[in-house]
Design an enzyme around this catalytic site. Structure first.
Site, PDB file in Angstrom:
ATOM      1  N   LYS A   9      51.795 -98.373  -9.651  1.00  0.00           N
ATOM      2  CA  LYS A   9      50.395 -98.658  -9.360  1.00  0.00           C
ATOM      3  C   LYS A   9      50.148 -98.703  -7.846  1.00  0.00           C
ATOM      4  O   LYS A   9      51.097 -98.702  -7.060  1.00  0.00           O
ATOM      5  CB  LYS A   9      50.006 -99.974 -10.033  1.00  0.00           C
ATOM      6  CG  LYS A   9      50.087 -99.889 -11.556  1.00  0.00           C
ATOM      7  CD  LYS A   9      49.712-101.212 -12.203  1.00  0.00           C
ATOM      8  CE  LYS A   9      49.745-101.112 -13.715  1.00  0.00           C
ATOM      9  NZ  LYS A   9      49.327-102.384 -14.344  1.00  0.00           N
ATOM     10  N   TYR A  57      39.093-108.178 -18.090  1.00  0.00           N
ATOM     11  CA  TYR A  57      39.879-107.588 -17.000  1.00  0.00           C
ATOM     12  C   TYR A  57      39.689-106.077 -16.876  1.00  0.00           C
ATOM     13  O   TYR A  57      40.239-105.458 -15.963  1.00  0.00           O
ATOM     14  CB  TYR A  57      41.372-107.902 -17.187  1.00  0.00           C
ATOM     15  CG  TYR A  57      41.946-107.436 -18.504  1.00  0.00           C
ATOM     16  CD1 TYR A  57      42.359-106.122 -18.679  1.00  0.00           C
ATOM     17  CD2 TYR A  57      42.066-108.305 -19.584  1.00  0.00           C
ATOM     18  CE1 TYR A  57      42.877-105.675 -19.882  1.00  0.00           C
ATOM     19  CE2 TYR A  57      42.589-107.867 -20.801  1.00  0.00           C
ATOM     20  CZ  TYR A  57      42.989-106.558 -20.938  1.00  0.00           C
ATOM     21  OH  TYR A  57      43.492-106.125 -22.133  1.00  0.00           O
ATOM     22  N   ASN A 112      50.593-105.905 -10.774  1.00  0.00           N
ATOM     23  CA  ASN A 112      51.927-106.039 -11.386  1.00  0.00           C
ATOM     24  C   ASN A 112      52.800-104.794 -11.242  1.00  0.00           C
ATOM     25  O   ASN A 112      53.716-104.579 -12.016  1.00  0.00           O
ATOM     26  CB  ASN A 112      51.812-106.496 -12.839  1.00  0.00           C
ATOM     27  CG  ASN A 112      51.215-105.455 -13.755  1.00  0.00           C
ATOM     28  OD1 ASN A 112      50.856-104.359 -13.329  1.00  0.00           O
ATOM     29  ND2 ASN A 112      51.110-105.787 -15.025  1.00  0.00           N
ATOM     30  N   HIS A 115      53.168 -99.483 -14.677  1.00  0.00           N
ATOM     31  CA  HIS A 115      52.709 -99.295 -16.059  1.00  0.00           C
ATOM     32  C   HIS A 115      53.782 -98.522 -16.800  1.00  0.00           C
ATOM     33  O   HIS A 115      54.393 -97.614 -16.245  1.00  0.00           O
ATOM     34  CB  HIS A 115      51.403 -98.490 -16.102  1.00  0.00           C
ATOM     35  CG  HIS A 115      51.092 -97.962 -17.470  1.00  0.00           C
ATOM     36  ND1 HIS A 115      50.491 -98.737 -18.433  1.00  0.00           N
ATOM     37  CD2 HIS A 115      51.353 -96.766 -18.059  1.00  0.00           C
ATOM     38  CE1 HIS A 115      50.383 -98.023 -19.554  1.00  0.00           C
ATOM     39  NE2 HIS A 115      50.898 -96.822 -19.346  1.00  0.00           N
TER      40      HIS A 115
END
Length: 135
Positions: A9, A57, A112, A115
């Site tokens: 990401k 989200y 985070n 993916h």
């Protein structure tokens, strides 16, 4: 041979973690079948995350994922989906164990780092979206 999609990401790309992440996958026997650096369009991300539409989200996730380049890759190997999910670690940063990609590098659940497709079916759908030339 099983294939899966993994995406470093925007925060992972900005922090220079592509090589470290790819090395972890390759060290577990996965092979890089295809890869590209891309700044995803809103349209691509809306298709990719369609099952999350309407969740609180969703919009911040789309904004975050379109905020800069990502490194999308197709990985191939025995149990590729499961191996990538295990190496990635838990989605929620507070649950991600040390030694996993998220446990070692994630700053928050939103940022985070990575993916990974959650099933063989999702991997097929996601690879077709991100790498139509492979479909």
């Amino acid at each position: 041979m099983e294939t899966t999609l993994a995406i470093v990401k925007p925060d992972g790309v900005k922090r220079g973690l592509i090589g470290e992440i790819l090395k972890r996958y390759e060290n577990k026997g996965l092979r890089l079948k295809a890869a590209k650096v891309i700044t995803p369009t809103i349209e691509l991300l809306e298709k990719h995350y369609e099952e999350h539409k309407g969740k609180p989200y969703y919009k911040p996730l789309i904004q975050y994922m379109s905020s800069g380049p990502v490194f999308a890759m197709v990985l191939e190997g025995e149990n590729a989906v499961k191996i990538v999910r295990l190496l990635n670690g838990a989605t929620k940063v507070e649950e991600a164990l040390p030694g996993t990609i998220r446990g070692d590098f994630a700053i928050s659940t939103t940022f985070n780092i990575i993916h990974g497709s959650d099933s063989i079916e999702s991997a097929k759908r996601e690879i077709a979206l991100w790498f139509p030339e492979l479909a």
